[in-house]
Write a protein that holds these residues in place. Structure first.
Motif, mmCIF file in Angstrom:
data_model
loop_
_atom_site.group_PDB
_atom_site.id
_atom_site.type_symbol
_atom_site.label_atom_id
_atom_site.label_comp_id
_atom_site.label_asym_id
_atom_site.label_seq_id
_atom_site.Cartn_x
_atom_site.Cartn_y
_atom_site.Cartn_z
ATOM 1 N N UNK A 93 0.749 -1.295 0.009
ATOM 2 C CA UNK A 93 -0.092 -0.047 0.090
ATOM 3 C C UNK A 93 1.045 1.224 0.030
ATOM 4 N N UNK A 94 0.264 2.329 -0.390
ATOM 5 C CA UNK A 94 1.075 3.453 -0.546
ATOM 6 C C UNK A 94 1.581 4.188 0.745
ATOM 7 N N UNK A 95 0.398 4.018 1.919
ATOM 8 C CA UNK A 95 0.860 4.253 3.194
ATOM 9 C C UNK A 95 1.847 3.349 3.871
ATOM 10 N N UNK A 96 1.688 2.021 3.460
ATOM 11 C CA UNK A 96 2.812 1.127 3.912
ATOM 12 C C UNK A 96 4.012 1.428 3.272
ATOM 13 N N UNK A 97 4.275 1.859 1.975
ATOM 14 C CA UNK A 97 5.406 2.407 1.380
ATOM 15 C C UNK A 97 6.191 3.565 2.184
ATOM 16 N N UNK A 174 8.181 -0.375 -8.581
ATOM 17 C CA UNK A 174 9.488 -0.022 -7.826
ATOM 18 C C UNK A 174 10.575 -1.126 -7.967
ATOM 19 N N UNK A 175 11.486 -0.813 -8.664
ATOM 20 C CA UNK A 175 12.414 -1.877 -9.085
ATOM 21 C C UNK A 175 13.526 -2.175 -7.797
ATOM 22 N N UNK A 176 12.917 -2.633 -6.756
ATOM 23 C CA UNK A 176 13.473 -2.789 -5.617
ATOM 24 C C UNK A 176 12.753 -4.046 -4.559
ATOM 25 N N UNK A 177 13.476 -4.420 -3.516
ATOM 26 C CA UNK A 177 12.886 -5.223 -2.744
ATOM 27 C C UNK A 177 12.117 -4.400 -1.350
ATOM 28 N N UNK A 178 12.469 -3.041 -1.562
ATOM 29 C CA UNK A 178 11.762 -2.407 -0.417
ATOM 30 C C UNK A 178 11.465 -0.936 -0.759
#
Length: 315
Positions: A93-97, A174-178
């Protein structure tokens, strides 16, 4: 000026370390192993320091807090990756991100501050040993810890609030793991000049000052070590400093590379690998670098594992 979430995407997609589905089980096992080693190693350090009153000194006080911070930093990123691989659901989620961005900045900032504080601790211990207990009193140690947390939190909240002004298109990948601040800024549809300027400015101040402190402390330490008459003492001091500086080099160089180098930011593979080198590896090897090379810590660990009482002979 009001800040509000202007994104059109309620969910974002973390692409992880690779697109190759055949490598996912290997990546899962690798990160799970590193996470367990990080948790167990740092937890063992914390328990050992708390259990033995002989280790209730400024050096081990900062070390145990570094271990706690390493656990928190690793727990902010790796569990989400493991769950995503296991469930094959890469959505966040955007909030989680934004929350993940904020916590990574807080605990990454704490790592930055604690490394500087630990360098200062070693400087006082080696260069001003007779005043060590006076300078680094328990109250002053707690004050340094609280200030580090406060500065890191303010720094993280500043970037997080500024990220709220960004607009994102739908289906953001997002090309990443976090969720990393640099990647989030890079993927925004709106103008990112202010955010990018803040990243560069904050990095120069927030990371530049501790790095300057570390360089100053260890230049003084090296100068003092060269004045030692004992060859064995010199070797031990240089060995300890070399191990410490190798972790510092790994943490700062890869961290700056991720956030400040256009080449790394624009390459998803380089970015992910570089991020592992400063967000995963140092936290895993810190217990071995800072603790298992220390005689008092080795003895305390053996007694803790064997269940024997902590008895030390005064030399």
């Amino acid at each position: 000026m009001k800040f509000k979430n202007q994104t059109a995407a309620s969910e974002l997609i973390l692409l992880g370390m690779t697109h190759d589905s055949e490598l996912q089980p290997l990546i899962f096992c690798l990160f799970l192993s590193m996470y367990l080693i990080t948790i167990l190693g740092n937890l063992l350090i914390i328990l050992t320091v708390r259990a033995d009153s002989n280790l209730h000194t400024p050096m081990f006080f900062f070390l145990s807090n570094l271990s706690l911070n390493d656990i928190c930093l690793s727990s902010t990123t790796i569990p989400k990756l493991l769950v995503s691989i296991q469930t094959q659901d890469q959505k966040i989620t955007y909030t989680g991100c934004l929350s993940q961005v904020s916590f990574v900045l807080i605990f990454g900032g704490m790592e930055n501050c604690l490394l500087a504080v630990m360098a200062y601790d070693r400087y006082v211990a080696i260069c001003q040993p007779l005043r060590y207990q006076v300078i680094l009193s328990s109250d002053f140690c707690v004050l340094l810890l609280v200030l580090s947390l406060l500065i890191s939190t303010v720094h993280a909240l500043l970037h997080t609030v500024m990220a709220l002004r960004l607009s994102f298109c739908t289906n953001v990948e997002i090309p990443h793991f976090f969720c990393e601040l640099a990647q989030l800024i890079n993927l925004a549809c709106s103008d990112t000049f202010i955010n990018t300027l803040m990243v560069y400015s904050a990095a120069n101040i927030f990371f530049g000052v501790p790095i300057a402190g570390i360089i100053f402390s260890y230049s003084k330490i090296v100068s003092s070590v060269f004045r030692m008459h004992s060859v064995g003492g010199r070797y031990k001091a240089f060995s300890t400093c070399g191990s410490y500086l190798s972790v510092v080099f790994l943490f700062y160089v890869t961290g700056f590379g991720v956030h400040l180098s256009p080449t790394v930011v624009d390459s998803s593979t380089k970015n992910a690998v570089a991020s592992v080198m400063y967000i995963v590896i140092p936290q895993m090897i810190n217990p071995f670098i800072y603790s298992l090379r220390n005689r008092e810590m080795k003895i305390a660990l053996r007694h803790l594992i064997s269940g024997k009482p902590f008895l030390f002979l005064c030399s």
